[in-house]
Scaffold this motif. Structure first.
Motif, PDB file in Angstrom:
ATOM      1  N   ARG A 188       0.598  -1.236  -0.052  1.00 27.71           N
ATOM      2  CA  ARG A 188      -0.036   0.083   0.064  1.00 27.71           C
ATOM      3  C   ARG A 188       0.783   1.170   0.095  1.00 27.71           C
ATOM      4  O   ARG A 188       1.875   1.259   0.563  1.00 27.71           O
ATOM      5  N   TRP A 189       0.461   2.343  -0.754  1.00 30.44           N
ATOM      6  CA  TRP A 189       1.044   3.455  -0.810  1.00 30.44           C
ATOM      7  C   TRP A 189       0.191   4.680  -0.173  1.00 30.44           C
ATOM      8  O   TRP A 189      -0.992   4.550  -0.188  1.00 30.44           O
ATOM      9  N   ASN A 190       0.802   5.372   0.366  1.00 31.39           N
ATOM     10  CA  ASN A 190       0.324   6.862   1.043  1.00 31.39           C
ATOM     11  C   ASN A 190       0.715   7.826  -0.104  1.00 31.39           C
ATOM     12  O   ASN A 190       1.861   8.256  -0.176  1.00 31.39           O
ATOM     13  N   ILE A 191      -0.164   8.329  -0.678  1.00 31.51           N
ATOM     14  CA  ILE A 191       0.029   9.256  -2.004  1.00 31.51           C
ATOM     15  C   ILE A 191      -0.981  10.313  -2.061  1.00 31.51           C
ATOM     16  O   ILE A 191      -2.071   9.944  -1.999  1.00 31.51           O
ATOM     17  N   SER A 192      -0.535  11.487  -2.572  1.00 28.72           N
ATOM     18  CA  SER A 192      -1.561  12.447  -2.902  1.00 28.72           C
ATOM     19  C   SER A 192      -1.627  12.419  -4.567  1.00 28.72           C
ATOM     20  O   SER A 192      -0.930  11.985  -5.156  1.00 28.72           O
ATOM     21  N   GLY A 193      -2.482  12.899  -4.918  1.00 30.95           N
ATOM     22  CA  GLY A 193      -2.826  13.032  -6.370  1.00 30.95           C
ATOM     23  C   GLY A 193      -2.034  13.796  -6.945  1.00 30.95           C
ATOM     24  O   GLY A 193      -1.483  13.363  -8.260  1.00 30.95           O
ATOM     25  N   ASN A 194      -1.456  14.942  -6.453  1.00 28.81           N
ATOM     26  CA  ASN A 194      -0.372  15.716  -7.047  1.00 28.81           C
ATOM     27  C   ASN A 194       1.023  14.810  -7.043  1.00 28.81           C
ATOM     28  O   ASN A 194       1.547  15.089  -8.186  1.00 28.81           O
ATOM     29  N   GLU A 195       1.164  14.285  -6.125  1.00 30.95           N
ATOM     30  CA  GLU A 195       2.340  13.409  -6.155  1.00 30.95           C
ATOM     31  C   GLU A 195       2.176  12.255  -7.117  1.00 30.95           C
ATOM     32  O   GLU A 195       3.083  12.120  -7.926  1.00 30.95           O
ATOM     33  N   ALA A 196       0.875  11.882  -7.236  1.00 31.60           N
ATOM     34  CA  ALA A 196       0.837  10.823  -8.172  1.00 31.60           C
ATOM     35  C   ALA A 196       0.858  11.394  -9.904  1.00 31.60           C
ATOM     36  O   ALA A 196       1.425  10.515 -10.376  1.00 31.60           O
ATOM     37  N   LEU A 251       7.023  18.494 -19.590  1.00 32.52           N
ATOM     38  CA  LEU A 251       5.786  18.967 -18.885  1.00 32.52           C
ATOM     39  C   LEU A 251       5.631  20.111 -18.190  1.00 32.52           C
ATOM     40  O   LEU A 251       6.937  20.511 -17.596  1.00 32.52           O
ATOM     41  N   THR A 252       4.449  20.720 -17.943  1.00 34.12           N
ATOM     42  CA  THR A 252       4.390  21.748 -16.886  1.00 34.12           C
ATOM     43  C   THR A 252       3.306  21.390 -16.387  1.00 34.12           C
ATOM     44  O   THR A 252       2.376  20.642 -16.728  1.00 34.12           O
ATOM     45  N   ALA A 253       3.162  22.103 -15.189  1.00 35.31           N
ATOM     46  CA  ALA A 253       1.694  21.968 -14.388  1.00 35.31           C
ATOM     47  C   ALA A 253       1.188  23.272 -13.887  1.00 35.31           C
ATOM     48  O   ALA A 253       1.920  24.045 -13.520  1.00 35.31           O
ATOM     49  N   THR A 254      -0.015  23.555 -13.985  1.00 37.67           N
ATOM     50  CA  THR A 254      -0.545  24.815 -13.590  1.00 37.67           C
ATOM     51  C   THR A 254      -2.084  24.405 -13.117  1.00 37.67           C
ATOM     52  O   THR A 254      -2.332  23.444 -13.037  1.00 37.67           O
ATOM     53  N   SER A 255      -2.872  25.502 -12.988  1.00 37.06           N
ATOM     54  CA  SER A 255      -4.193  25.780 -12.658  1.00 37.06           C
ATOM     55  C   SER A 255      -4.851  26.529 -13.703  1.00 37.06           C
ATOM     56  O   SER A 255      -4.203  27.025 -14.677  1.00 37.06           O
ATOM     57  N   GLY A 256      -6.186  26.824 -13.777  1.00 35.00           N
ATOM     58  CA  GLY A 256      -6.828  27.498 -14.905  1.00 35.00           C
ATOM     59  C   GLY A 256      -6.231  28.792 -15.354  1.00 35.00           C
ATOM     60  O   GLY A 256      -5.929  28.912 -16.435  1.00 35.00           O
ATOM     61  N   PRO A 257      -5.961  29.659 -14.481  1.00 34.24           N
ATOM     62  CA  PRO A 257      -5.522  31.081 -14.815  1.00 34.24           C
ATOM     63  C   PRO A 257      -4.135  30.545 -15.556  1.00 34.24           C
ATOM     64  O   PRO A 257      -3.796  31.432 -16.757  1.00 34.24           O
ATOM     65  N   PRO A 266       5.563  17.567 -29.007  1.00 37.16           N
ATOM     66  CA  PRO A 266       4.914  16.898 -27.830  1.00 37.16           C
ATOM     67  C   PRO A 266       5.037  17.738 -26.593  1.00 37.16           C
ATOM     68  O   PRO A 266       6.225  17.956 -26.349  1.00 37.16           O
ATOM     69  N   ILE A 267       4.011  18.027 -25.878  1.00 35.72           N
ATOM     70  CA  ILE A 267       4.244  18.565 -24.373  1.00 35.72           C
ATOM     71  C   ILE A 267       3.220  18.024 -23.618  1.00 35.72           C
ATOM     72  O   ILE A 267       2.050  17.781 -24.207  1.00 35.72           O
ATOM     73  N   VAL A 268       3.136  17.856 -22.482  1.00 37.25           N
ATOM     74  CA  VAL A 268       2.197  17.760 -21.462  1.00 37.25           C
ATOM     75  C   VAL A 268       1.705  18.612 -20.288  1.00 37.25           C
ATOM     76  O   VAL A 268       2.864  19.242 -19.950  1.00 37.25           O
ATOM     77  N   VAL A 269       0.655  19.301 -20.490  1.00 39.79           N
ATOM     78  CA  VAL A 269       0.049  20.146 -19.483  1.00 39.79           C
ATOM     79  C   VAL A 269      -0.647  19.714 -18.601  1.00 39.79           C
ATOM     80  O   VAL A 269      -1.833  19.330 -18.917  1.00 39.79           O
ATOM     81  N   VAL A 270      -0.147  19.668 -17.177  1.00 39.38           N
ATOM     82  CA  VAL A 270      -1.051  19.218 -16.060  1.00 39.38           C
ATOM     83  C   VAL A 270      -1.905  20.278 -15.394  1.00 39.38           C
ATOM     84  O   VAL A 270      -1.300  21.296 -15.006  1.00 39.38           O
ATOM     85  N   ASP A 271      -3.389  20.394 -15.637  1.00 42.22           N
ATOM     86  CA  ASP A 271      -4.111  21.493 -14.840  1.00 42.22           C
ATOM     87  C   ASP A 271      -4.822  20.813 -13.911  1.00 42.22           C
ATOM     88  O   ASP A 271      -5.711  19.918 -13.766  1.00 42.22           O
ATOM     89  N   ALA A 330      -1.663  23.546  -7.972  1.00 41.50           N
ATOM     90  CA  ALA A 330      -0.555  22.672  -8.736  1.00 41.50           C
ATOM     91  C   ALA A 330       0.590  22.434  -8.111  1.00 41.50           C
ATOM     92  O   ALA A 330       1.300  21.663  -8.577  1.00 41.50           O
ATOM     93  N   THR A 331       0.912  23.478  -7.078  1.00 45.80           N
ATOM     94  CA  THR A 331       2.364  23.433  -6.610  1.00 45.80           C
ATOM     95  C   THR A 331       2.848  22.184  -6.311  1.00 45.80           C
ATOM     96  O   THR A 331       4.135  21.983  -6.570  1.00 45.80           O
TER      97      THR A 331
END
Ligand code: TPP
Ligand code: TPP
Ligand code: SF4
Ligand code: SF4
Ligand code: MG
Ligand code: MG
Lengths: 276, 573, 573, 276
Positions: free
Chosen positions: C199-207, C270-276, C294-299, C228-229
């Motif tokens: 079992r893992w203890n993990i947050s969605g952002n870490e995941a 990849l980059t991660a951000t939120s709506g703004p 190709p790039i991935v943006v996590v919102d 997203a930080t």
């Protein structure tokens, strides 16, 4: 009507700040309300504009018209307000992240455009609102953010140098620990025509607890009595700057950008030009 | 005799085809005709191949015909690459200079009639003579346009260059006309209509600028971009004359934020851009939505995605305009459907934005924006309502900037109004404007911002509808022009068919659309987008008849009336 | 006895509720349970009221229950404002300190059973004792969690603080447990399941961060933004350890352009951000589409529009993610549907982006991103294909970067590859990559960029489907968790019902959706958006059954399993 | 293998420029290919990055890897290329609009970040591509654009001042009219570690025809022999700058930002940290 003069308290709104206890921004707010009282500006003739960040929350705490915009765009909004409404006194506020990171381009161009407004940069060398990342004014070896565990490793921006190089018409540095001195400085900045820039050292006690001892480091600039009126001279003075010298560094006399003038034509006359 | 005649002038950079085209249009206007001119040019910044596409007619024309009647080539440099934009038929006449070599294969493939005219040589026979003037004279002769107005226009245009230049040009025109006397023209214009309708010579971009100032815009901040720059070029001096201002900002983000600031200050504000600039503005556009600060963004669409094809038209910014903001972000999207409609639609956009305290996007496009037309003077419209402003508050009174009202619109205090100090905010807020993350406040404000748009009665302007019958065409924007012409042709053949051209894209108008579609069982959706963005937007928000077809194509080639007629034929029993 | 127990710890800033919540979760994990923890706090940057919401269970749980069994209030400062987030029932137990005054009206309104415990006083009886440790001990006792693992976790956590602190906490826990002995607990956890599931203890952002590096991401450029930080905070040190790099950029526009540059250079980025931030990235995202980089943006979505509600969840960036680019701009949009699925979906997004040379957006949200769960270790997946790179070209050979291939994917030359020098371009271009405004080139490249996505077989991952019957629920993202739980309850009651949770939003999969909906005549669409963005997206691109209902609500309140069961009941005969 | 040395011509692609006849950018292109020949860089190890504008068309004309990005973002793309691929030589190009107007923020932060790359700003004091509007380097009283019929009325940016104030590690000015000198300057810039900035005066003959006489105005800087290695000294020299003095103004030695290092862990070890 001989109204009572307004006091600093009259310029405080009834909204309670969300800032951490001890945050330097409280004192900036105090200085702002003192400055407004000093200037006796009618509340409804003042517009306080900001971006996003802890510091950018300030408009709601001032009893004036306010615009809490998006991150980094305070100076563009403020320019629009002033260009459209030259009769208003326009003050923009923001953090080192808001003003110098995402908002850097508007800072650069506001300095040179020279709209008659005042910009107070509340510098805590950190992104407070997002819980403590390095900002453009953070030391290269500050390792407390998980985003830059080895420090940002980038030379910090020196806001006064930058403002001067970009053409700001008034350049000063204040300290939130001295709200009276800061209030006077903001008054001078506001009175000076054109774009006035005030960097305020305003500690973030939560993410940069060591800034509590800025009060030991801050000192009045040696050249404080004599404000430079020429850019190379101001630059020369800055060469020896330790980042903690307060005072008005520079006050210039570049022409203010105010392109709106009274109408000289009616629309009907303009429309006639389309007739063929 | 023909109701309309279509002419192309082509040549390399120095040939002066644009000048000639413009003069032709103006001359036709002087002679009492209507007309349209568009341009095409090669990738070079300056001096590359160019084409002026001109259509003249006894009635207003909003679109080019299926083919051109006359192509005049001063030289053939790279003209082949324009071929798909210059359809000819076997009835068309190509007039070219034998000294300039062979007609390109792509043009020859249309099988036009060909005639030669030594523009260069003829020009040399006149002191200061220029081939384009020879060509102009020939065109006038070949299509039956009287020389007088043309000579007037040229004389007027060259006033500053002095009598010698004026004479040379006049002589050139006469020489060209004389030389063309031998050649049979492809079609002769019907006589110009009688009567004193006031006619304007206006481009779509100028029209958008005019609509803006008619609507009350007095503040513009913008950053130049093709093909929107002419909106700004028209506005800058005219705003200054009207007591307003245009500020050239450092970028699009500054532009829209300056507009927000100016509008917060009480001045109706606008910016104009194209797709890439619109993309940059979206975050701050959302601030306008959340803070309820009216602004208008004119997007003169060009080929996308990314930098795409800056000089060519496409209707592919519908998605970004309708859906491009983060969060639930109701706002206004409007689209003019003709050059002169750019006046009305932009004015209406300003009116709606101000009345509803909501940001608006106006989707024009390169085709309308950069085309120039001779049209009847756009009617004066005056809308009654304006921005609802707050009255001064007495000491102790609380001003709720975001008060929940029946209409969803709350009185907005303009700085200077005593006692109403508030902070405009992009954070979710209470009625008072204080930041709030409570579900109740969020829902109340979301409902308010939505309802003020959907509950507002937009009247009949939401769409242009015409015709009757069980077959309808649903379209928008500049594609409306070829649809109108196609439908007119079908109606002339006794067919019944409806047109619905949507001017107000959002807020959607399900009831009005249902009424417009009532009795329709076959629907053709026409648009200039590879992804059929309009069609999918319609599916998302409207109930469409069971039988729906889509005729979609990306830019840059315009959709032509004849193609539409062909698409509809199987449904026309 | 209960399969799952739900606990809230609340108090003002200094009370240490978050620490206590985390310890509770870890202790439960040690004891063999699964669990979930989310947080809520007031508007203050620091020191405001806070709540740790913890659910522990014998099986994995992805969502909070309809109500909480136990609420422990160390003090009541402003806890009332959380009330809507902390539903209680009459079976719930509220445990509070009598010294802290009255229970707020909003909490009392739920009518829970109430008990008192003098956390403050009890803490004072222990040297260095803290009320939160007293509370932790009480919770363990009241829900039947063994003390041992809790003591272990606390001892481990305070290792650096030394034996004195460790002993004080242990004593506090024991004291709390003892004090709670008298009080009847609201529910007792079933014994933990036997067996060695890792079992893992993990947050969605870490995941999401882990999914990124599993997918091969080695370059990240980003600008911090809530919520997203933490994706970035996890990635920064781990990328450095893996030979990659995270660059904190000056803004979001720089971030995405750095990613484009790095990906052009050959490194998955990849980059991660939120709506703004996503809004600011869109222009350059379009450059990725046009240049096929190709790039991935996590919102990690938060409440909108504009700055909105930065700390709360909402599914309202679907529109901008799907439609937010100017021009016709096909790209990938994916959404994880659970905390642990953030690993898989992000990894898959990287895989698809790299394989199809197309930018991807991953829509996570605050609810998943900032929640922490104890879950079975996410399975290792390895995808076979990678970016198709070009082989070196010999002298004189021509390399066509944008060659029209059967799949639409063209071999991409990584700088350093001999003979394949080309210029990546956002202008429309020929196969060679030379700018072109010709209709033929535009259509060919539009077709190519579209076909490479729509023709690719995405297999079964496009959606998670389960169940059978003629009633279906269609949902996406974090709303899937309450739907799954609701459907499980209905199935336990013998009802038949299907779930379709869409993971791949674009390219749309009409055939797969038709198969998934085959036999469905009643459909409920569930989503957390005021405008019902998902529903309208489905309407636009899919054929839905005749009877469709929508259950949509904006954030921040989550949609709860019980509400879904209620909505479905009329359809469950 | 003893290959022939590559000539400038070898570094020219076979794509024909779209520039107007006489445009200064042709000579910048010539200087670039000469510089590449001088450096004898393998074509496939060079990345040429740009934004949008006439000047930004240059990547396609060079026989190297190229990225013609969107307007104003060249430096961000170029930074990404170099950070991900330290083995490549990265040169960014753009106009005064691209680099200093919309791209100003990336300029500011690239100067201070000090990634090892070279930025050539092709300055014609106008937006050429969009047919002649004022740029940040345009004179305040230039009235030829319909957008600013009374001139921009704003103090121009002085690119060298700005670069210095922002921390650029190498600062120079060249002239397209001297492609050989410019080639040498680009070679020096490219060799110098960190962020090197070269402003090139490159006339727009179409919208600023008067720039044809820049060849009369351009002159070598008096301090050309001795490159300043200290910022205040460089600032002092700039105080007297007429905008036409060419030469290398400053070369500093700030540490280069190159945060990528070899792996020290396996993914499996990282994953194990999640186990509870
Ligand atoms: C477009 C966008 N990007 C990122 C953020 C997240 N954000 C909010 S405030 C902030 C920085 C705050 O730092 P500063 O301006 O120095 O203000 P402080 O909080 O330190 O007073 C950031 C990155 C945002 N709100 N919008
Ligand atoms: C986001 C965006 N805004 C505006 C434009 C329009 N545009 C293209 S190039 C350019 C300015 C070009 O000026 P400069 O960078 O000085 O290059 P030059 O053409 O003078 O070489 C502008 C405004 C664009 N392409 N994208
Ligand atoms: S986080 Fe720092 S800057 Fe923000 S309110 Fe707290 S002390 Fe002030
Ligand atoms: S417009 Fe000016 S900058 Fe552009 S190609 Fe022509 S001369 Fe050069
Ligand atoms: Mg700060
Ligand atoms: Mg330029």
């Amino acid at each position: 009507m001989t109204a009572q003069p307004l006091t600093a308290k009259d310029y405080k709104s009834d909204t309670k700040p969300i800032w951490c206890p001890g945050c330097g921004d409280y004192s900036v707010l105090a200085a702002v309300t003192k400055a407004l009282a000093e200037l006796q500006l009618p509340k409804e003739k003042v517009a306080v504009v900001s971006g996003i960040g802890c510091s950018s929350r300030i408009p709601a705490y001032v009893a004036a018209y306010g615009f809490h915009g998006v991150h980094g765009r305070a100076l563009a909004v403020a320019s629009g307000v002033k260009l459209a409404r030259p009769d208003l006194t326009v003050w923009a506020f923001g953090g080192d992240g808001d003003g110098l990171s995402i908002g850097g381009n508007h800072f650069l161009h506001s300095c040179r455009r020279n709209v008659d407004m005042t910009y107070v940069l509340m510098d805590n060398q950190v992104y407070g609102m997002t819980k403590g990342q390095a900002s453009p004014t953070t030391e290269p070896d500050w390792c407390e953010s998980k985003l830059t565990p080895k420090g940002p490793q980038v030379t910090p921006i020196r806001p006064l140098h930058l403002a001067l190089a970009c053409g700001a018409n008034f350049v000063a540095r204040g300290f939130s620990g001295d709200p009276n001195g800061l209030a006077k400085m903001i008054v001078e900045a506001s009175k000076h025509p054109g774009f006035s820039f005030v960097q305020v050292l305003s500690p973030c006690v939560t993410f940069r607890a060591e800034q509590r001892n800025w009060k030991q480091l801050v000192h009045e600039s040696e050249d404080a009595e004599e404000v430079a009126s020429d850019v190379p001279e101001a630059m020369r003075r800055l060469a020896a700057d330790d980042g903690f010298a307060t005072g008005i560094l520079y006050a210039g006399d570049r022409p203010v950008y105010q392109p709106m003038h009274p109408a000289v034509t009616e629309l009907a006359a303009i429309e006639r030009r389309f007739a063929s | 005799m023909a109701e309309s005649v279509a002419v192309v002038l082509t040549g390399s950079g120095g040939a002066g085809v644009m000048t000639a085209g413009q003069m032709l249009l103006e001359a036709a206007a002087k002679a009492g005709y209507y007309g349209l001119m568009t341009r095409s040019s090669g990738p070079q910044i300056r001096g590359g191949e160019a084409a002026a596409l001109v259509r003249l007619s006894t009635r207003p024309v909003a679109v080019h015909d299926d083919s051109f009647d006359l192509l005049v080539a001063f030289d053939w440099s790279n003209v082949g690459r324009f071929a798909p934009e210059l359809p000819l038929s076997s009835d068309s006449l190509v007039l070219s200079d034998p000294a300039q070599g062979e007609m390109p294969q792509e043009i020859a493939a249309y099988g036009p009639r060909v005639a030669e005219m030594a523009f260069g040589k003829l020009a040399k026979t006149i002191k200061g003579g220029r081939p384009n003037m020879i060509g102009l004279g020939a065109v006038a002769k070949l299509i039956g346009l009287p020389l007088e107005p043309l000579l007037e226009v040229v004389t007027e245009a060259l006033k500053r260059k002095g009598a010698e230049a004026q004479d040379a040009s006049a002589a050139g025109i006469r020489a060209g006309a004389a030389a063309a006397a031998e050649i049979g023209g492809p079609a002769t214009l019907d006589p110009a209509p009688e009567g004193g309708v006031e006619r304007w010579n206006i481009s779509g971009n100028e029209a958008a600028g005019l609509g803006a100032v008619r609507g009350g815009i007095r503040f513009v901040a913008a950053y130049p971009i093709t093909p929107a720059t002419e909106v700004l070029e028209w506005l800058a001096p005219n705003l200054a004359d009207l007591g307003g201002v245009l500020v050239q900002a450092e970028d699009e983000i500054a532009s829209i934020n300056m507009c927000l600031g100016a509008s917060f200050g009480g001045l109706p504000s606008l910016t104009a851009t194209s797709g890439p600039g619109l993309a940059l503005m979206l975050e701050s556009f959302g601030l306008g939505i959340a803070s309820e600060t009216p602004i208008v963004v004119v997007d003169v669409m060009r080929g996308g995605p990314s930098t795409g094809i800056p000089t060519k038209s496409e209707q592919s910014d519908l998605n970004i305009a309708v859906y491009g903001m983060h969060g639930d972000a109701p706002h206004l999207v409007l689209a003019p459907n003709a050059i002169e409609d750019c006046v009305f639609t932009t004015q209406w956009a300003v009116h709606l934005a101000e009345t509803l305290q909501a940001p608006a996007i106006v989707l024009s496009d390169q085709m309308m924006g950069q085309a120039r037309a001779v049209v009847p003077r756009p009617a004066d419209i005056s809308f009654m309502s304006r921005r609802l402003v707050a009255e001064p508050c007495a000491e102790g009174e609380v001003y709720n900037r975001y008060a929940l009202t029946a209409s969803g619109v709350s009185p907005m205090a303009v700085p200077g109004t005593q006692g109403c100090m508030y902070t405009a905010d992009g954070l979710e807020h209470t009625e008072r404007g204080i930041p709030s993350s409570l579900a109740g406040d969020h829902l109340a404000q979301l409902d308010k911002r939505k309802a003020k748009l959907t509950d507002y009665d937009v009247g009949d302007h939401w769409a242009d509808t015409e015709g009757e019958g069980s077959v309808a065409v649903l379209t928008w924007g500049s594609t409306t022009a070829p649809v109108r012409e196609a439908l007119a042709r079908l109606r002339r053949d006794g067919k019944k068919i409806r047109l619905i051209s949507v001017r107000l894209l959002t807020p959607v108008q399900p009831e009005k659309m249902a009424a417009a579609l009532d009795g329709v069982d076959k629907l053709l959706v026409i648009e200039q987008s590879h992804e059929a963005q309009f069609f999918h937007f319609l599916r998302a928000y409207y109930d469409l008849p069971a039988e729906v077809e889509v005729f979609n194509r990306p830019g840059p080639l315009p959709i032509r009336p004849g193609e539409i007629v062909e698409r509809l034929k199987p449904w026309m029993s």
